[in-house]
Design a protein around this motif. Structure first.
Motif, PDB file in Angstrom:
ATOM      1  N   GLY A  78     -31.498  26.944  -0.871  1.00  0.00           N
ATOM      2  CA  GLY A  78     -32.681  26.232  -0.407  1.00  0.00           C
ATOM      3  C   GLY A  78     -32.876  26.515   1.074  1.00  0.00           C
ATOM      4  O   GLY A  78     -33.225  27.613   1.482  1.00  0.00           O
ATOM      5  N   ARG A  79     -32.586  25.500   1.918  1.00  0.00           N
ATOM      6  CA  ARG A  79     -32.692  25.688   3.368  1.00  0.00           C
ATOM      7  C   ARG A  79     -31.323  25.726   4.050  1.00  0.00           C
ATOM      8  O   ARG A  79     -31.224  25.649   5.268  1.00  0.00           O
ATOM      9  N   ALA A  80     -30.247  25.795   3.253  1.00  0.00           N
ATOM     10  CA  ALA A  80     -28.885  26.053   3.763  1.00  0.00           C
ATOM     11  C   ALA A  80     -28.379  24.970   4.709  1.00  0.00           C
ATOM     12  O   ALA A  80     -27.654  25.250   5.658  1.00  0.00           O
ATOM     13  N   THR A  81     -28.744  23.705   4.459  1.00  0.00           N
ATOM     14  CA  THR A  81     -28.197  22.611   5.253  1.00  0.00           C
ATOM     15  C   THR A  81     -26.851  22.135   4.711  1.00  0.00           C
ATOM     16  O   THR A  81     -26.225  21.251   5.297  1.00  0.00           O
ATOM     17  N   ASN A  82     -26.384  22.731   3.621  1.00  0.00           N
ATOM     18  CA  ASN A  82     -25.138  22.319   2.981  1.00  0.00           C
ATOM     19  C   ASN A  82     -23.946  22.498   3.917  1.00  0.00           C
ATOM     20  O   ASN A  82     -23.821  23.518   4.589  1.00  0.00           O
ATOM     21  N   THR A  83     -23.048  21.510   3.937  1.00  0.00           N
ATOM     22  CA  THR A  83     -21.914  21.536   4.865  1.00  0.00           C
ATOM     23  C   THR A  83     -20.605  21.964   4.210  1.00  0.00           C
ATOM     24  O   THR A  83     -19.577  22.032   4.896  1.00  0.00           O
ATOM     25  N   VAL A  84     -20.599  22.236   2.901  1.00  0.00           N
ATOM     26  CA  VAL A  84     -19.349  22.586   2.218  1.00  0.00           C
ATOM     27  C   VAL A  84     -19.378  24.012   1.660  1.00  0.00           C
ATOM     28  O   VAL A  84     -18.599  24.367   0.793  1.00  0.00           O
ATOM     29  N   GLY A  85     -20.291  24.829   2.169  1.00  0.00           N
ATOM     30  CA  GLY A  85     -20.345  26.223   1.747  1.00  0.00           C
ATOM     31  C   GLY A  85     -20.998  26.455   0.411  1.00  0.00           C
ATOM     32  O   GLY A  85     -20.821  27.510  -0.201  1.00  0.00           O
ATOM     33  N   GLY A  86     -21.792  25.497  -0.052  1.00  0.00           N
ATOM     34  CA  GLY A  86     -22.378  25.586  -1.381  1.00  0.00           C
ATOM     35  C   GLY A  86     -23.326  26.742  -1.585  1.00  0.00           C
ATOM     36  O   GLY A  86     -23.529  27.194  -2.714  1.00  0.00           O
ATOM     37  N   LEU A 152     -31.346  17.753  -4.817  1.00  0.00           N
ATOM     38  CA  LEU A 152     -30.970  17.556  -6.214  1.00  0.00           C
ATOM     39  C   LEU A 152     -29.643  18.249  -6.531  1.00  0.00           C
ATOM     40  O   LEU A 152     -28.819  17.724  -7.281  1.00  0.00           O
ATOM     41  N   GLY A 153     -29.430  19.425  -5.948  1.00  0.00           N
ATOM     42  CA  GLY A 153     -28.215  20.168  -6.236  1.00  0.00           C
ATOM     43  C   GLY A 153     -26.954  19.423  -5.858  1.00  0.00           C
ATOM     44  O   GLY A 153     -25.921  19.529  -6.531  1.00  0.00           O
ATOM     45  N   CYS A 154     -27.023  18.648  -4.760  1.00  0.00           N
ATOM     46  CA  CYS A 154     -25.845  17.900  -4.287  1.00  0.00           C
ATOM     47  C   CYS A 154     -25.972  16.398  -4.495  1.00  0.00           C
ATOM     48  O   CYS A 154     -25.069  15.660  -4.103  1.00  0.00           O
ATOM     49  N   ASN A 155     -27.078  15.951  -5.083  1.00  0.00           N
ATOM     50  CA  ASN A 155     -27.349  14.515  -5.197  1.00  0.00           C
ATOM     51  C   ASN A 155     -27.304  13.872  -3.811  1.00  0.00           C
ATOM     52  O   ASN A 155     -26.762  12.772  -3.638  1.00  0.00           O
ATOM     53  N   ALA A 156     -27.852  14.560  -2.811  1.00  0.00           N
ATOM     54  CA  ALA A 156     -27.861  14.078  -1.430  1.00  0.00           C
ATOM     55  C   ALA A 156     -28.942  13.024  -1.273  1.00  0.00           C
ATOM     56  O   ALA A 156     -30.110  13.282  -1.570  1.00  0.00           O
ATOM     57  N   SER A 157     -28.575  11.849  -0.784  1.00  0.00           N
ATOM     58  CA  SER A 157     -29.499  10.720  -0.892  1.00  0.00           C
ATOM     59  C   SER A 157     -29.720   9.916   0.379  1.00  0.00           C
ATOM     60  O   SER A 157     -30.754   9.304   0.548  1.00  0.00           O
ATOM     61  N   GLY A 205     -26.747  17.336  -9.032  1.00  0.00           N
ATOM     62  CA  GLY A 205     -25.373  17.320  -8.541  1.00  0.00           C
ATOM     63  C   GLY A 205     -24.513  18.463  -9.033  1.00  0.00           C
ATOM     64  O   GLY A 205     -23.330  18.534  -8.700  1.00  0.00           O
ATOM     65  N   SER A 206     -25.091  19.393  -9.822  1.00  0.00           N
ATOM     66  CA  SER A 206     -24.297  20.492 -10.374  1.00  0.00           C
ATOM     67  C   SER A 206     -24.225  21.700  -9.444  1.00  0.00           C
ATOM     68  O   SER A 206     -23.621  22.714  -9.781  1.00  0.00           O
ATOM     69  N   THR A 419     -13.818   8.468  -4.333  1.00  0.00           N
ATOM     70  CA  THR A 419     -14.159   9.829  -4.749  1.00  0.00           C
ATOM     71  C   THR A 419     -14.270  10.708  -3.504  1.00  0.00           C
ATOM     72  O   THR A 419     -14.559  10.209  -2.402  1.00  0.00           O
ATOM     73  N   LEU A 420     -14.036  12.000  -3.676  1.00  0.00           N
ATOM     74  CA  LEU A 420     -13.930  12.905  -2.544  1.00  0.00           C
ATOM     75  C   LEU A 420     -15.273  13.341  -1.963  1.00  0.00           C
ATOM     76  O   LEU A 420     -15.311  13.914  -0.888  1.00  0.00           O
ATOM     77  N   SER A 421     -16.369  13.104  -2.670  1.00  0.00           N
ATOM     78  CA  SER A 421     -17.671  13.456  -2.126  1.00  0.00           C
ATOM     79  C   SER A 421     -18.749  12.543  -2.675  1.00  0.00           C
ATOM     80  O   SER A 421     -18.859  12.361  -3.890  1.00  0.00           O
ATOM     81  N   GLY A 422     -19.542  12.001  -1.769  1.00  0.00           N
ATOM     82  CA  GLY A 422     -20.645  11.145  -2.191  1.00  0.00           C
ATOM     83  C   GLY A 422     -21.959  11.886  -2.303  1.00  0.00           C
ATOM     84  O   GLY A 422     -22.763  11.610  -3.190  1.00  0.00           O
ATOM     85  N   GLU A 423     -22.194  12.848  -1.391  1.00  0.00           N
ATOM     86  CA  GLU A 423     -23.489  13.536  -1.401  1.00  0.00           C
ATOM     87  C   GLU A 423     -23.451  14.935  -0.797  1.00  0.00           C
ATOM     88  O   GLU A 423     -24.439  15.670  -0.891  1.00  0.00           O
ATOM     89  N   HIS A 424     -22.353  15.335  -0.190  1.00  0.00           N
ATOM     90  CA  HIS A 424     -22.284  16.693   0.359  1.00  0.00           C
ATOM     91  C   HIS A 424     -22.006  17.732  -0.711  1.00  0.00           C
ATOM     92  O   HIS A 424     -22.283  18.910  -0.523  1.00  0.00           O
ATOM     93  N   GLY A 425     -21.426  17.319  -1.821  1.00  0.00           N
ATOM     94  CA  GLY A 425     -21.042  18.245  -2.872  1.00  0.00           C
ATOM     95  C   GLY A 425     -19.608  18.732  -2.695  1.00  0.00           C
ATOM     96  O   GLY A 425     -18.879  18.302  -1.796  1.00  0.00           O
ATOM     97  N   VAL A 426     -19.223  19.648  -3.576  1.00  0.00           N
ATOM     98  CA  VAL A 426     -17.867  20.214  -3.572  1.00  0.00           C
ATOM     99  C   VAL A 426     -17.868  21.576  -2.891  1.00  0.00           C
ATOM    100  O   VAL A 426     -17.038  21.854  -2.029  1.00  0.00           O
TER     101      VAL A 426
END
Length: 470
Positions: A78-86, A152-157, A205-206, A419-426
């Motif tokens: 998407g816009r690459a704001t992901n912090t876990v290398g997704g 949607l991909g990370c369920n970031a809310s 979240g997938s 749980t190890l992640s709430g919204e950043h993803g794995v």
């Protein structure tokens, strides 16, 4: 680099197929053109071998089929704001950038939903919905520049999830392309529906490992008529943590309940990103509490959360007056994460979650781990959900110590039923720890689902689920 392995060169047949599906300016193979698509906010980088920029579902299908036929790894971006290398293409291959699939497909105000493409920015959706008197509840800190597909991909809310729910609760249906190029339609256009399995919540979240979202039907909520912000200052983090539990145990649910610890307060005092908020000298922790609703009921809600916030350790409780003070408070909160980059050159940014009642134990445990490992830890986050953004800070020579501390942080969270992640993803970062949280039998089912959606294993490989050879 997350992966030293070099993918085999892309075949001429694959390049010709993709070149026939997309015009030259939307199918990139020059390394100089591809490099900007190889990193995200995790600061990891891997050079993709090609970048495809579709503008339609049919183009997405064509590219996915080409990748499946030629066994080319495909990472959706998407816009690459992901912090876990997704969105880092750890096996190189092809980046599928959804940046130009950003249209509003349908605005159904009477039925309280909007159908949008995944490349639309969260902020753009909020503007469109606001013109009709609605909003979409998910509001991550990066809302101004993150995409709906990434949310949607990370369920970031973000903060509003405490009252209005996460992406999963605010998505009615999805259209997606699976790893075989099939177009899947899930969910409904109504607020009720129980026909078939709930694939919508499964896809949210997938992290792009099961399918590529090409459109989503999003549930909208009316903009509240009135809103107020209360600031509560405590002399320490444990009194603040106990107050969070009290606030969430009374009937008036705040629309945001944010926690900021003493180390984050130090960053505020230093002027995080140029913002300035006056704080007492003995401020050891701060809660930002926002309530909304009808004007005639707002004062009762303010009184209820204020009473719950009061107790031992309270230094100051006051309602923010005027739009300027409210804006300054929220600007400071949203500037905290990027501001930490100026405190230390290395940051491990986690978003662990525990039950709200266990927050005092989490906060005190993190303090102990900070002292034990001699690691600077800054905590802030969406306290009403028990979602804490735990930041481990240091310099390059501190990284081994920081990672040992992180290992203990995750053990602490799981001991507290978290749980190890709430919204950043794995993504990449948390894969080594997943088996600590998810039992083997449950992982077995997840691998089986992955094979159904993506039998050739091309979709976002090297992410989310740990490697399994059997």
């Amino acid at each position: 680099m997350p992966n030293d392995a070099t993918q085999a060169p892309l075949s001429e047949a694959f390049l010709n197929t993709c070149g026939a599906a997309l015009p030259a300016d939307r199918f990139l193979t020059d390394p100089a053109d591809c490099l900007p698509y190889g990193s995200d906010n995790s600061r990891r980088t891997m050079l993709p071998q090609a970048v495809a920029i579709p503008t339609s579902e049919s183009e997405v299908q064509a590219i996915v089929r080409a990748c499946a036929d030629h066994q080319v790894p495909l990472t959706t971006r998407g816009r690459a704001t992901n912090t876990v290398g997704g969105t880092v293409p750890v096996q190189q291959g092809l980046i599928l950038s959804m940046e130009r699939m950003n249209r509003l497909l349908r605005m159904a105000a009477d039925d309280r939903y909007a159908e949008v493409e995944p490349g639309m920015l969260n902020a753009d959706l909020q503007k469109i919905a606001g013109e009709h008197g609605f909003f979409w509840p998910p509001d991550p800190t990066s809302a101004a520049y993150c995409s709906i597909g990434g949310n949607l991909g990370c369920n970031a809310s973000g903060p509003r999830a405490v009252k209005y729910g996460t992406c999963r609760e605010n998505t009615l249906g999805i259209t997606a392309v699976d790893g075989q190029g099939r177009l899947l339609k899930t969910g409904v256009y109504t607020t009720k529906g129980v026909v078939g399995y709930d694939l919508t919540r499964l896809l949210v979240g997938s992290e792009g490992t099961l399918g590529i979202i090409t459109s989503a039907v999003l549930k909208l909520t009316p903009v509240p008529a009135a809103k107020a912000t209360v600031r509560a200052i405590y002399d320490g983090i444990e009194p603040a943590a106990r107050a969070i539990a009290r606030i969430m145990a009374q009937p008036e649910t705040p629309c945001a309940l944010e926690f900021i610890d003493r180390n984050a307060i130090a960053a505020i005092r230093a002027g995080a990103r140029g913002t300035q908020v006056d704080l007492p000298d003995n401020a050891g922790a701060m809660l930002m509490i926002e309530v909304d609703g009808s004007p005639h009921a707002l004062q009762a809600a303010i009184d209820a959360v204020s009473e719950a916030a009061s107790g031992d350790g309270l230094v100051e409780l006051r309602q923010a007056t005027g739009a300027e003070e409210i804006a300054a408070l929220w600007a400071t909160r949203k500037a905290l994460s990027p501001a930490l980059r100026h405190i230390a050159s290395k940051k491990i940014n986690e978003d662990v979650v525990v039950p709200v009642s266990r927050l005092p134990e989490l906060i005190s445990g993190l303090d102990e781990l900070s002292a034990q490992h001699n690691v600077h830890i800054v905590n802030f986050g969406h306290a009403g959900n028990g979602n804490m953004h735990t930041n481990l800070l240091g310099e390059p020579e501190d990284m081994d110590r920081m990672h040992r501390c992180l290992d203990d942080v995750f053990d602490l969270v799981l001991r507290l039923d978290g749980t190890l992640s709430g919204e950043h993803g794995v993504g990449i970062e948390k894969r080594p720890f997943i088996e600590r949280e998810i039992p083997a039998a449950s992982l077995d089912v997840m691998y089986e689902m992955k094979r159904v959606f993506d039998p050739k294993g091309i979709l976002n490989p090297g992410k989310m689920l740990p490697d399994r050879t059997a």
